[in-house]
Enzyme design. Structure first.
Site, mmCIF file in Angstrom:
data_model
loop_
_atom_site.group_PDB
_atom_site.id
_atom_site.type_symbol
_atom_site.label_atom_id
_atom_site.label_comp_id
_atom_site.label_asym_id
_atom_site.label_seq_id
_atom_site.Cartn_x
_atom_site.Cartn_y
_atom_site.Cartn_z
ATOM 1 N N CYS A 161 -6.095 -3.516 -2.769
ATOM 2 C CA CYS A 161 -6.195 -2.665 -3.972
ATOM 3 C C CYS A 161 -4.826 -2.049 -4.167
ATOM 4 O O CYS A 161 -4.582 -0.907 -3.808
ATOM 5 C CB CYS A 161 -7.270 -1.593 -3.796
ATOM 6 S SG CYS A 161 -8.930 -2.246 -3.458
ATOM 7 N N ALA A 162 -3.907 -2.813 -4.747
ATOM 8 C CA ALA A 162 -2.489 -2.579 -4.526
ATOM 9 C C ALA A 162 -1.783 -1.640 -5.494
ATOM 10 O O ALA A 162 -0.751 -1.066 -5.142
ATOM 11 C CB ALA A 162 -1.752 -3.923 -4.519
ATOM 12 N N ALA A 163 -2.249 -1.503 -6.723
ATOM 13 C CA ALA A 163 -1.486 -0.717 -7.710
ATOM 14 C C ALA A 163 -1.354 0.736 -7.252
ATOM 15 O O ALA A 163 -2.269 1.273 -6.618
ATOM 16 C CB ALA A 163 -2.168 -0.782 -9.066
ATOM 17 N N PRO A 164 -0.208 1.368 -7.542
ATOM 18 C CA PRO A 164 0.932 0.857 -8.317
ATOM 19 C C PRO A 164 1.960 0.068 -7.519
ATOM 20 O O PRO A 164 3.011 -0.270 -8.043
ATOM 21 C CB PRO A 164 1.550 2.140 -8.860
ATOM 22 C CG PRO A 164 1.292 3.149 -7.800
ATOM 23 C CD PRO A 164 -0.066 2.813 -7.245
ATOM 24 N N GLY A 165 1.679 -0.205 -6.246
ATOM 25 C CA GLY A 165 2.540 -1.098 -5.492
ATOM 26 C C GLY A 165 3.394 -0.461 -4.416
ATOM 27 O O GLY A 165 4.192 -1.143 -3.779
ATOM 28 N N LYS A 222 2.576 0.727 -1.400
ATOM 29 C CA LYS A 222 2.299 0.205 -0.058
ATOM 30 C C LYS A 222 2.658 -1.273 0.037
ATOM 31 O O LYS A 222 3.120 -1.749 1.085
ATOM 32 C CB LYS A 222 0.836 0.458 0.309
ATOM 33 C CG LYS A 222 0.488 1.938 0.413
ATOM 34 C CD LYS A 222 -0.964 2.132 0.820
ATOM 35 C CE LYS A 222 -1.335 3.605 0.854
ATOM 36 N NZ LYS A 222 -1.323 4.229 -0.490
ATOM 37 N N ASP A 259 -10.637 -8.919 -8.625
ATOM 38 C CA ASP A 259 -11.504 -7.929 -7.998
ATOM 39 C C ASP A 259 -11.591 -8.234 -6.511
ATOM 40 O O ASP A 259 -12.125 -9.272 -6.115
ATOM 41 C CB ASP A 259 -12.885 -7.989 -8.649
ATOM 42 C CG ASP A 259 -13.839 -6.931 -8.114
ATOM 43 O OD1 ASP A 259 -13.565 -6.343 -7.056
ATOM 44 O OD2 ASP A 259 -14.888 -6.711 -8.759
ATOM 45 N N ASP A 292 -6.696 -0.065 0.803
ATOM 46 C CA ASP A 292 -6.535 1.308 0.321
ATOM 47 C C ASP A 292 -7.587 1.472 -0.772
ATOM 48 O O ASP A 292 -7.343 1.212 -1.941
ATOM 49 C CB ASP A 292 -5.115 1.497 -0.217
ATOM 50 C CG ASP A 292 -4.844 2.923 -0.662
ATOM 51 O OD1 ASP A 292 -5.722 3.778 -0.473
ATOM 52 O OD2 ASP A 292 -3.759 3.181 -1.211
ATOM 53 N N CYS A 296 -7.298 8.238 0.171
ATOM 54 C CA CYS A 296 -6.631 9.538 0.019
ATOM 55 C C CYS A 296 -7.700 10.601 -0.205
ATOM 56 O O CYS A 296 -7.684 11.336 -1.186
ATOM 57 C CB CYS A 296 -5.594 9.514 -1.111
ATOM 58 S SG CYS A 296 -6.225 8.955 -2.705
#
Length: 455
Positions: A265-269, A271, A318, A341, A394
């Protein structure tokens, strides 16, 4: 508070009344369910920086302001009027921290009402409420002290959940949430070191301190355009808690062997970029795939990677439906390491996003925990035996952290919990009375669990 702005000329007064009107408009949008980011984006660009500063202070004092408004006007006014009243009260209730003198805020809130076609008919009502507040401030504030939402400026359900989840430190978490967060940078391992970058900052009179292994916290936020080497990818803005992800997942992996890594779940990038910087520093032949379900947010990953001179396979997909992307991502081969994440309540980052506490509903916690469980269940089969998955959120709520992982371990006997950070709380242990669990440095609230699949 020294040297507070004190608008005295007509032009300055008009400017403050406009700021208060725009701040109240943004507050009304947030109360209607819009994010703070979207509400500010709709604000006049020339006013936006000042409105953001005022809005954040309003959101950090909104519980108190709402309690005061109920005393001044027991019958709830129309939304637009209520937003302006609460804006003025949130800014003026504590004179020592008010951005302007309380009487100036009251004067200009009334002026804002008179200038607004939608509120002009309520200007006298607003004036009466706020003048009474000025006369009876100490008595009115004292009358709200029995209201937990007023004292802590969080919804009652949020306070109750924190008290239950973290009985030893819930008050410290709430206190930390009501203070602004520092601006923290991650120094690129490809291009510099924290010590060298701090020297570059000092050369242009930007004070900073080292945080963690590759972080630098600024004494005061600055526009990124003022940061040395930002456009060239020397640093990225990333909280110290988020900077823990890549080292936790990658430390100890074989740098000499081609490995497949997934950021689910990468955005905004941020990590994703950190994973790639780590691989580049080790000269490791690792392939990184980044997934993001939203196409617009996926484009932000591309933008961030381009600035940093990095590349990854970015797929709009997804993560919970591997059948739609697994073949394209890895040829159907299992991953060696997965970073999840997961979407969460963001209850650990309300210092940076003070609107979150007022946007969330208690039911969101269970809904997001269910989504997290589905993502864990969908991704775990894609991990090779002996591989590792880092689950993080978070959030400071146990339903999205420790309880989530304990349930996962109970249903997956091939999973082992490796030494992990667990729940991290917002704030800094360097400050008096802060939480010792955090270890060195200032950071947001987070949860980390490192899982390994049996070989």
């Amino acid at each position: 508070m020294s040297a507070r702005p004190h608008p005295s000329s007509g032009a300055a007064s008009a400017a403050l009344s406009r700021l208060l009107d725009a701040t109240a408009t943004a507050l009304q949008a947030i109360r209607a369910g819009q994010s703070g980011t979207a509400a500010l984006a709709a604000t006049d660009a020339a006013l936006r920086p000042a409105v953001q500063a005022l809005l954040f202070q309003v959101l950090r004092n909104l519980g108190r302001a709402q309690a005061l408004r109920r005393l001044l006007a027991p019958r709830k006014p129309p939304p637009r009027v209520d937003a302006l009243l609460c804006t003025a009260l949130a800014l003026a209730w504590a004179p020592e921290s008010a951005p302007y003198e309380p009487f100036t805020l009251v004067n200009q809130a009334v002026e804002a009402a008179k200038r607004s076609p939608a509120m002009r008919g309520s200007a006298a009502f607003i004036n009466a409420c706020l003048r009474r507040f000025l006369r009876e401030r100490e008595t009115l504030v004292a009358a709200t002290q029995g209201d937990e939402t007023a004292v802590w400026n969080h919804p009652a359900w949020w306070i109750q959940r924190l008290r239950r989840d973290h009985p030893q430190c819930w008050q410290q978490i709430l206190q930390a949430n009501n203070a602004p967060a520092p601006m923290v940078l991650r120094v690129s391992r490809k291009k510099s070191t924290p010590a060298l970058y701090q020297q570059a900052l000092a050369a242009i009179n930007i004070e900073s301190t080292a945080v963690g292994d590759w972080g630098v916290a600024l004494a005061r936020p600055v526009p990124v355009q003022q940061l040395p080497g930002f456009d060239e990818g020397a640093v990225s803005v990333q909280d110290a808690a988020a900077q823990m992800a890549a080292p936790l997942l990658l430390d100890g992996l074989d740098a000499g062997r081609p490995l497949r890594l997934l950021d689910a779940c990468a955005a905004p990038g941020g990590k994703t970029a950190h994973l790639l910087e780590w691989a580049a520093a080790l000269q490791a032949p690792w392939q990184v795939t980044a997934l993001e379900v939203d196409a617009a947010r996926a484009e932000r990953i591309h933008d961030n990677l381009r600035r940093l001179g990095l590349s990854a396979q970015v797929l709009v997909a997804d993560a919970g439906k591997p059948e739609t992307w697994w073949q394209q991502a890895s040829g159907g081969e299992p991953f060696d390491a997965i970073l999840l994440d997961a979407p969460c309540t963001a209850s650990g980052i309300v210092r940076r996003h003070p609107d979150v506490r007022w946007l969330r509903r208690e039911s969101d916690v269970a809904q997001l925990a269910a989504l997290q469980a589905r993502l864990l269940a969908a991704l775990w089969p894609l991990l090779r035996p002996g591989g590792r998955m880092l689950y993080c959120t978070c959030s400071v709520f146990r339903a999205e952290g420790d309880a989530q992982i304990q349930a996962f371990l109970a249903h997956n006997t091939d999973a082992r919990l490796l030494p992990s950070a667990g729940h991290l709380f917002p704030g800094s242990p360097d400050k008096r009375g802060a939480l010792r669990d955090n270890g060195p440095g200032e950071h947001d609230g987070f949860f980390y669990a490192l899982l390994q699949k049996a070989a």
